[in-house]
Scaffold this motif. Sequence first.
Motif, PDB file in Angstrom:
ATOM      1  N   LEU A  26       0.836  -1.212   0.000  1.00  0.00           N
ATOM      2  CA  LEU A  26       0.000   0.000   0.000  1.00  0.00           C
ATOM      3  C   LEU A  26       0.866   1.256   0.000  1.00  0.00           C
ATOM      4  O   LEU A  26       0.609   2.195  -0.752  1.00  0.00           O
ATOM      5  N   CYS A  33      -6.019  -1.469  -2.122  1.00  0.00           N
ATOM      6  CA  CYS A  33      -6.665  -2.114  -0.990  1.00  0.00           C
ATOM      7  C   CYS A  33      -6.135  -3.533  -0.855  1.00  0.00           C
ATOM      8  O   CYS A  33      -5.841  -4.186  -1.857  1.00  0.00           O
ATOM      9  N   THR A  35      -7.357  -6.962   1.325  1.00  0.00           N
ATOM     10  CA  THR A  35      -8.308  -7.572   2.242  1.00  0.00           C
ATOM     11  C   THR A  35      -7.687  -8.833   2.815  1.00  0.00           C
ATOM     12  O   THR A  35      -7.275  -9.720   2.067  1.00  0.00           O
ATOM     13  N   TYR A  96     -15.575   2.561  -7.906  1.00  0.00           N
ATOM     14  CA  TYR A  96     -14.548   1.769  -7.222  1.00  0.00           C
ATOM     15  C   TYR A  96     -13.343   1.566  -8.134  1.00  0.00           C
ATOM     16  O   TYR A  96     -12.188   1.682  -7.697  1.00  0.00           O
TER      17      TYR A  96
END
Length: 110
Positions: A26, A33, A35, A96
């Motif tokens: 990141l 992103c 997860t 997005y």
Amino acid sequence: MSVNVTLILTTVPDDAVAQALAANALAAGLCACVTQLGAVQSSYRWQGAIETAQEIQLLFKTSAARALELEQYIQAHHPYETPEILSWHATASVAYGQWITAETQRPLHV
């Protein structure tokens, strides 16, 4: 309407590795992103034997433009000799997808 993005999945041995790999990817702008999908049990054939391990799965969301760099980063910083790195193209909603694209653009050099 949709935007093309790339998803990259890997498994790591523990939470510390998961946190470091995600945070550094990141910070480098290689993904928008990550997860942490949680603990999984993996069974696999390795060097002629059946192995079982508790691992953490990570799902990285990136742009097509940064996908190869992200794969190379994971390969270089992963503790496994042969890490699982699975990549596939997906479509995201416009908002997005645009966010992923914006977050993974290389900084402009002036």
